[in-house]
Design a protein around this motif. Sequence first.
Motif, mmCIF file in Angstrom:
data_model
loop_
_atom_site.group_PDB
_atom_site.id
_atom_site.type_symbol
_atom_site.label_atom_id
_atom_site.label_comp_id
_atom_site.label_asym_id
_atom_site.label_seq_id
_atom_site.Cartn_x
_atom_site.Cartn_y
_atom_site.Cartn_z
ATOM 1 N N GLY A 241 0.867 -1.198 -0.079
ATOM 2 C CA GLY A 241 0.170 0.095 -0.111
ATOM 3 C C GLY A 241 0.814 1.231 0.047
ATOM 4 O O GLY A 241 1.873 1.295 0.739
ATOM 5 N N PRO A 242 0.322 2.377 -0.663
ATOM 6 C CA PRO A 242 1.176 3.568 -0.713
ATOM 7 C C PRO A 242 1.342 4.447 0.580
ATOM 8 O O PRO A 242 2.139 5.250 0.584
ATOM 9 C CB PRO A 242 0.311 4.464 -1.423
ATOM 10 N N ASP A 243 0.497 4.038 1.459
ATOM 11 C CA ASP A 243 0.573 4.512 2.679
ATOM 12 C C ASP A 243 1.417 3.992 3.828
ATOM 13 O O ASP A 243 1.653 4.448 4.824
ATOM 14 C CB ASP A 243 -0.663 5.053 3.359
ATOM 15 N N LEU A 244 2.081 2.814 3.412
ATOM 16 C CA LEU A 244 2.655 1.951 4.463
ATOM 17 C C LEU A 244 3.656 2.811 5.312
ATOM 18 O O LEU A 244 3.950 2.903 6.390
ATOM 19 C CB LEU A 244 3.225 0.938 3.828
ATOM 20 N N PRO A 245 4.709 3.740 4.424
ATOM 21 C CA PRO A 245 5.596 4.403 4.965
ATOM 22 C C PRO A 245 5.081 5.376 6.151
ATOM 23 O O PRO A 245 5.497 5.690 7.038
ATOM 24 C CB PRO A 245 6.226 5.218 3.869
ATOM 25 N N LEU B 115 4.144 -4.635 9.202
ATOM 26 C CA LEU B 115 3.666 -5.957 8.736
ATOM 27 C C LEU B 115 3.566 -6.665 9.705
ATOM 28 O O LEU B 115 2.447 -7.553 9.897
ATOM 29 C CB LEU B 115 4.401 -6.399 7.652
ATOM 30 N N SER B 116 4.483 -6.717 10.530
ATOM 31 C CA SER B 116 4.338 -7.772 11.878
ATOM 32 C C SER B 116 3.199 -7.819 12.775
ATOM 33 O O SER B 116 2.594 -8.447 13.120
ATOM 34 C CB SER B 116 5.925 -7.776 12.509
ATOM 35 N N ARG B 117 2.929 -6.298 12.925
ATOM 36 C CA ARG B 117 1.908 -6.121 13.652
ATOM 37 C C ARG B 117 0.611 -6.466 13.146
ATOM 38 O O ARG B 117 -0.450 -7.117 13.770
ATOM 39 C CB ARG B 117 1.988 -4.535 14.282
ATOM 40 N N LEU B 118 0.462 -6.238 11.913
ATOM 41 C CA LEU B 118 -0.687 -6.459 11.027
ATOM 42 C C LEU B 118 -0.884 -8.059 11.034
ATOM 43 O O LEU B 118 -2.305 -8.599 11.136
ATOM 44 C CB LEU B 118 -0.704 -5.843 9.838
ATOM 45 N N THR B 119 -0.125 -8.717 10.729
ATOM 46 C CA THR B 119 -0.071 -9.996 10.690
ATOM 47 C C THR B 119 -0.018 -10.915 11.890
ATOM 48 O O THR B 119 -0.699 -12.208 12.057
ATOM 49 C CB THR B 119 0.974 -10.930 9.625
ATOM 50 N N VAL C 206 -2.512 0.061 3.230
ATOM 51 C CA VAL C 206 -1.431 -0.581 3.633
ATOM 52 C C VAL C 206 -1.271 -1.857 2.634
ATOM 53 O O VAL C 206 -0.280 -2.427 2.706
ATOM 54 C CB VAL C 206 -1.437 -1.079 4.845
ATOM 55 N N GLY C 207 -2.309 -2.480 1.841
ATOM 56 C CA GLY C 207 -2.244 -3.487 0.998
ATOM 57 C C GLY C 207 -3.575 -3.798 0.333
ATOM 58 O O GLY C 207 -4.238 -3.040 0.198
ATOM 59 N N ARG C 208 -3.387 -4.959 -0.172
ATOM 60 C CA ARG C 208 -4.700 -5.349 -1.235
ATOM 61 C C ARG C 208 -4.928 -6.922 -1.096
ATOM 62 O O ARG C 208 -3.943 -7.575 -0.755
ATOM 63 C CB ARG C 208 -4.561 -4.905 -2.536
ATOM 64 N N THR C 209 -6.038 -7.094 -1.386
ATOM 65 C CA THR C 209 -6.249 -8.732 -1.201
ATOM 66 C C THR C 209 -7.209 -9.058 -2.277
ATOM 67 O O THR C 209 -8.189 -8.296 -2.892
ATOM 68 C CB THR C 209 -6.886 -9.153 -0.047
#
Length: 218
Positions: A104-108, A122-126, A189-192
């Motif tokens: 996702g473009p807003d990850l930073p 990523l670790s927090r979200l997963t 932050v990502g896509r599915t």
Amino acid sequence: MRIRPVGAHALLLDCTDPDGVPGADLVDAWRAELWRRREQGDLAAVEIVPAASTVLLDGLPDPAATAEQLTRWAPAIVAAATARRGTDEHDDGTETVVPVDFDGPDLPAVAEHWGVDVLAVLSRLTGTRFRVAFCGFAPGFPYLTGLPAELALPRLATPRPRVPPGSVALAGPYAGIYPGASPGGWQLVGRTDLVLFDVHADPPARLGPGTPVRMAAA
């Protein structure tokens, strides 16, 4: 918890935070208990609709009698919310795994707001066991709770005119997934590729209230 009449056949449960119980926990405890009561025949309601701080009961044959019932059930609800437990027709010990491409473009920006690097985001979200608190905004859009309150994020100052379907996003205390293309101001932050809403499915929403959810890197 306040009980307010809505029209001729509905009640709105306005949930507060007694004894420090988070509002989302109290709403979820009410939702789970009411679903259980309806399943065993103690409650006649066509619709039980949770939201951020309320639960709507619609299609009640006798709202006044139902309101009186709710006052008798309240102590058990508070106890269930305090323990973050409750009977839940969706929670059978399994969870829905959502495969996510974390690009996702807003990850930073999320990493900067949390004071960590992108890998830690990523670790927090997963590593978080999310739960669908309610659906709203668009058909099948799940509002996922589970992140600590201190990680709440602001929405974008200017919403995007089009967010792609399947976008995984964060805003306030929630994570969410856009079931279709729409404007939106959440941090992406990502896509599915998971299909979240299908009008021909039963139920149409893939992630209904109470569903445990885990994100996994695709």
